[in-house]
Design a protein around this motif. Sequence first.
Motif, short mmCIF file in Angstrom:
data_model
loop_
_atom_site.label_atom_id
_atom_site.label_comp_id
_atom_site.label_asym_id
_atom_site.label_seq_id
_atom_site.Cartn_x
_atom_site.Cartn_y
_atom_site.Cartn_z
N LEU A 117 0.82 -1.21 0.00
CA LEU A 117 0.00 0.00 0.00
C LEU A 117 0.86 1.27 0.00
O LEU A 117 0.67 2.13 -0.86
CB LEU A 117 -0.97 -0.02 1.19
CG LEU A 117 -1.82 -1.30 1.32
CD1 LEU A 117 -2.78 -1.19 2.50
CD2 LEU A 117 -2.57 -1.60 0.04
N PRO A 118 1.83 1.41 0.92
CA PRO A 118 2.71 2.58 0.80
C PRO A 118 3.58 2.53 -0.46
O PRO A 118 3.95 3.58 -0.99
CB PRO A 118 3.57 2.52 2.07
CG PRO A 118 3.47 1.13 2.57
CD PRO A 118 2.11 0.66 2.16
N GLY A 119 3.87 1.33 -0.96
CA GLY A 119 4.62 1.22 -2.21
C GLY A 119 3.84 1.79 -3.38
O GLY A 119 4.39 2.55 -4.20
N LEU A 120 2.57 1.47 -3.47
CA LEU A 120 1.70 2.04 -4.51
C LEU A 120 1.63 3.56 -4.38
O LEU A 120 1.70 4.29 -5.37
CB LEU A 120 0.30 1.43 -4.41
CG LEU A 120 0.12 0.00 -4.90
CD1 LEU A 120 -1.23 -0.55 -4.43
CD2 LEU A 120 0.22 -0.08 -6.42
N TRP A 121 1.47 4.02 -3.15
CA TRP A 121 1.36 5.46 -2.90
C TRP A 121 2.66 6.17 -3.29
O TRP A 121 2.64 7.21 -3.96
CB TRP A 121 1.05 5.69 -1.43
CG TRP A 121 0.91 7.13 -1.06
CD1 TRP A 121 -0.20 7.91 -1.18
CD2 TRP A 121 1.92 7.97 -0.51
NE1 TRP A 121 0.05 9.18 -0.73
CE2 TRP A 121 1.35 9.25 -0.33
CE3 TRP A 121 3.26 7.78 -0.17
CZ2 TRP A 121 2.08 10.32 0.21
CZ3 TRP A 121 3.98 8.85 0.35
CH2 TRP A 121 3.39 10.09 0.54
#
Length: 314
Positions: A117-121
């Motif tokens: 999730l933080p990687g996508l963001w």
Amino acid sequence: MTPQALDTGMIMCALLMGALVPRSTTCAVAAVTEVLDRKRAWRFGGFALASLSAMVFLWPIAWFTGLPIHFAPSITPSFLIFLGGLFFGVGAALNGACVFGTLTKIVSGDTSYLFVLPGLWLGALLLGLTGLSVQPHMMPSLTFSAPALGLVALWGFALGLLILIGWLFAQKNKGNKAWSMVAIGVVGGLLYTIHPAWNYSVAIHNFAQAILSAPQHMADGLLPWLVGAACLGGVTSTVAAGTFKLKPPSLRGSVGALMGGCFMAFGLVMIPGGNDGLILFLLPSLIGSGALAYVAMNAGILGTLLLGRAMRVR
């Protein structure tokens, strides 16, 4: 149908979708791995079932009902489409799971995959900061408003192929998996054609872009409810099946998920929706660029897996 009733129906579809995904064969990385290790392609057959089911179910709805069905826009074939699929495939392989597979891992209790999730963001934010224009050229979607003879013939062919693949699954005692993928095709296809930007990867991407530009990117008030419903359905499904097991994050898994999320974010800009969008939205809408992106995505997964195995051997 009132807008409120339609929104409620979409939330219920997202809830059902979340419950179905952990019980089916929806991970693109697992599909490529199955071909590599077992020389079988049942998971790819499952994807075909989902895509054909969406097509067979949605076309008559567009022809004969008043539901607000919106098929995918036509996308001009280009190197960006291929590159987007490749980026997404590399990211999925680094992560160890695609968008669907990641949802399954998260709702099963594997906390390492939360780092997607933080990687996508982060990936969406970095791409926005570069100012690069990497979105492909889109045109109005093909019209499915009337059952033209050619479309009816193609629909009949898709129905026959759907029945044939389903029969092959039943012959191998995989009937339950087949029905799960058919249900995913129907429910997921309906979600995409009524609310094209509904999954968690799109929500995170939009949130990152909203930081860099006008807040209208987050004006979709229904999107968080759809994402939340899908997660709730997934957790409920894994708990009921006894497959939920909370696992602390590992360093290797977390780093892979973070890096994979960044790569997948780049691909999401160039191919709308990621792998689930390709299977449930672009391909049932007869978008040729979707097929190009799908091939590129699997090539990215395959190449990354082979490179990783070669490095481990050394």
